[in-house]
Scaffold this active site. Sequence first.
Site, short mmCIF file in Angstrom:
data_model
loop_
_atom_site.label_atom_id
_atom_site.label_comp_id
_atom_site.label_asym_id
_atom_site.label_seq_id
_atom_site.Cartn_x
_atom_site.Cartn_y
_atom_site.Cartn_z
N ASP A 275 4.16 -32.60 16.58
CA ASP A 275 3.27 -33.75 16.47
C ASP A 275 3.95 -34.85 15.66
OD1 ASP A 275 1.20 -32.49 17.85
OD2 ASP A 275 0.25 -31.73 16.02
N TYR B 91 0.82 -1.22 0.00
CA TYR B 91 0.00 0.00 0.00
C TYR B 91 0.85 1.26 0.00
CZ TYR B 91 -4.39 -2.51 0.89
OH TYR B 91 -5.50 -3.30 0.78
N GLU C 138 5.79 -27.06 18.49
CA GLU C 138 4.79 -26.82 17.44
C GLU C 138 3.56 -26.09 17.98
OE1 GLU C 138 3.61 -30.21 15.10
OE2 GLU C 138 1.93 -29.15 14.18
#
Lengths: 364, 364
Positions: free
Chosen positions: A245, A99, A193
């Site tokens: 995980d 922008y 995580e």
Amino acid sequence: MTKDNTDKLALEKLNQLGKELMDQLDRKEAPSLKIPSRSRSNVEFDQEKEIIDITGKKSTRSFINASHVRKFMQTLLVAQASEEYIKNGRTVGKRELYYNLKHKLTGTNRNTWDDDDESSAVIDDLEAILDIPRSQLHISAKSRGSIYGDITLKQAGDEFSCKGLGKGGWAIPGNVEDVEIMDYNAERILFIENDAMQSRLIEEKAYKSLNALLVTGEGVPPRGVRRFVKKLSEETKLPVIVFVDGDPYGFYIHSVIKHGSMAIAHINDRYSIPRAKYIGMTMDDIDKYELHNVTEHLDKGAREKLKHNLSYEWFKYHPEWVDQMKKMQKKGVRIEQQALANKSLEFVADTYLPEKLENEEFLP
Amino acid sequence: MTKDNTDKLALEKLNQLGKELMDQLDRKEAPSLKIPSRSRSNVEFDQEKEIIDITGKKSTRSFINASHVRKFMQTLLVAQASEEYIKNGRTVGKRELYYNLKHKLTGTNRNTWDDDDESSAVIDDLEAILDIPRSQLHISAKSRGSIYGDITLKQAGDEFSCKGLGKGGWAIPGNVEDVEIMDYNAERILFIENDAMQSRLIEEKAYKSLNALLVTGEGVPPRGVRRFVKKLSEETKLPVIVFVDGDPYGFYIHSVIKHGSMAIAHINDRYSIPRAKYIGMTMDDIDKYELHNVTEHLDKGAREKLKHNLSYEWFKYHPEWVDQMKKMQKKGVRIEQQALANKSLEFVADTYLPEKLENEEFLP
């Protein structure tokens, strides 16, 4: 490097770029830029450096080529703005830059750019040309994630500790180039995580019992968090232990932390930590800790991700990773970090992590 | 309320629940629970309280009804675990609770639950039955978002300031029930949609120039951040000013902060802030600040969202909101917070926000 040094280096590189273009003009040559090719076909796993890198191939972007001129203009637009941001001590987000620099080109009805895919590509190009991460050009990443632990940092004139902050940590900003490490008392960096797992470890005061700096990027860590941990690991020399995980996404996150990502192959060496180790979750944990009842079914998306993982050179490079993927494929299950809560809430902090750290039971 | 008080209240409510069931057994009645209905058809906008609420309708969950018994057992399982979490001073995430309480039922081959939709629904039920937010049952929300500003908080024995933290803030944890406000120096709470805008305002030291506590929930704020701002606003009585993108999502976020969400209609009064005001971005800003060149096209998803907004009672309740939606529909554009960077990076902190705050140019 201190902030002043990184700023100085970036300004030097930007000036050098400008000087080269001026020299070309002086020699009555058409101005052109040599840009390292970032195309996927130019990405490879560098086994020596152990990072996903680009080959030396470069392309030329010329001012007098009709199909290059727009991108040429955009590249210089960002370079010029970066110089300004650095000199004014301001840092912009990618969207903000888009922008900030969007305007009609004088005497035309055309914009400098029309969507932020254009500005993003040019930022990546500039990183590749100058060989410095965008954050050193004062273009910041998404601010997400946090750190909790016994470390004192300094940024923007403030000196502060990342412990003693209740149950929250320090929110890692999108630009950490000017963060200085003043002091720390820890033996390792634990890159976690899930934010909920970080919360568990904060509540268990594991920063103390595990002597660890607890960092989370809340899923796939954004660039800011990766750059922060890279800086921490370089300046403290502490080992980086990844705790994710036990599924194709967790392993992928580890691979990004360790070897980098394809998307930013041109600058991975400033983000990736090849000596990072994987502490868990593993497929073997399921048997060892009797977690059979809290595995989850591998869904279609996860199976696809698993296949992709197995196709990457940097996965094949680690037989231990391939072994885990094959076991996962065979069992058809995944095991989340938080599944350890099935033993007890404190199990992860009292037993699982201490045992693995003690025995250095890591995957590469 | 201090932590000890909220814990005490939660334990009392849990004990009361247990006592009622015991009384039923003493009277040789089948144990049953009265549960406020959370179904969508039971959700309405309460114009007096100005929150999205549920009507008084209740359903009964009975132990001796074959189609209720599983949920009945699950409800008591979570109630019992909550008591334990409170007594042990531990807080769990939703996913962690799911794993923590998943086990085979004695003498059967069936699990307490098989996916976390089951545990989530029961947590919501328990909130509705006891009329306290899950965080007071020590079940925490996602930790995301941060606060930067001149306020000193206390949690878990730590007292700390949310300024002087470089370019980051304090990472708001998933449970803020035990956060105490020790001291503050601010005239308002600015609830910011985008973390990048918060970064801009931190860099511009706007916490000082605007006398504001700068909070972001990074998009749609998670429950933890909403609960945190609710507590802040109740205990400090400071006005809450919402600063979001001028698009259907931004207005929706504002509506959630102000009136609550349909998903947690049974407990919105602990999260929503009916007196919150909307500072921007508005469709009128586009003309006023000449931002025509930095609007973005309303895509299909945004148009759908806009139509949904217009169908809600709590949108129709505010002619000013409807007016904005209609203008947006007519212009076919949206305007992001960061589009203000088109004027200059500092414009938002030096001109836009100070002008609107000075003139109290807010939407409800």
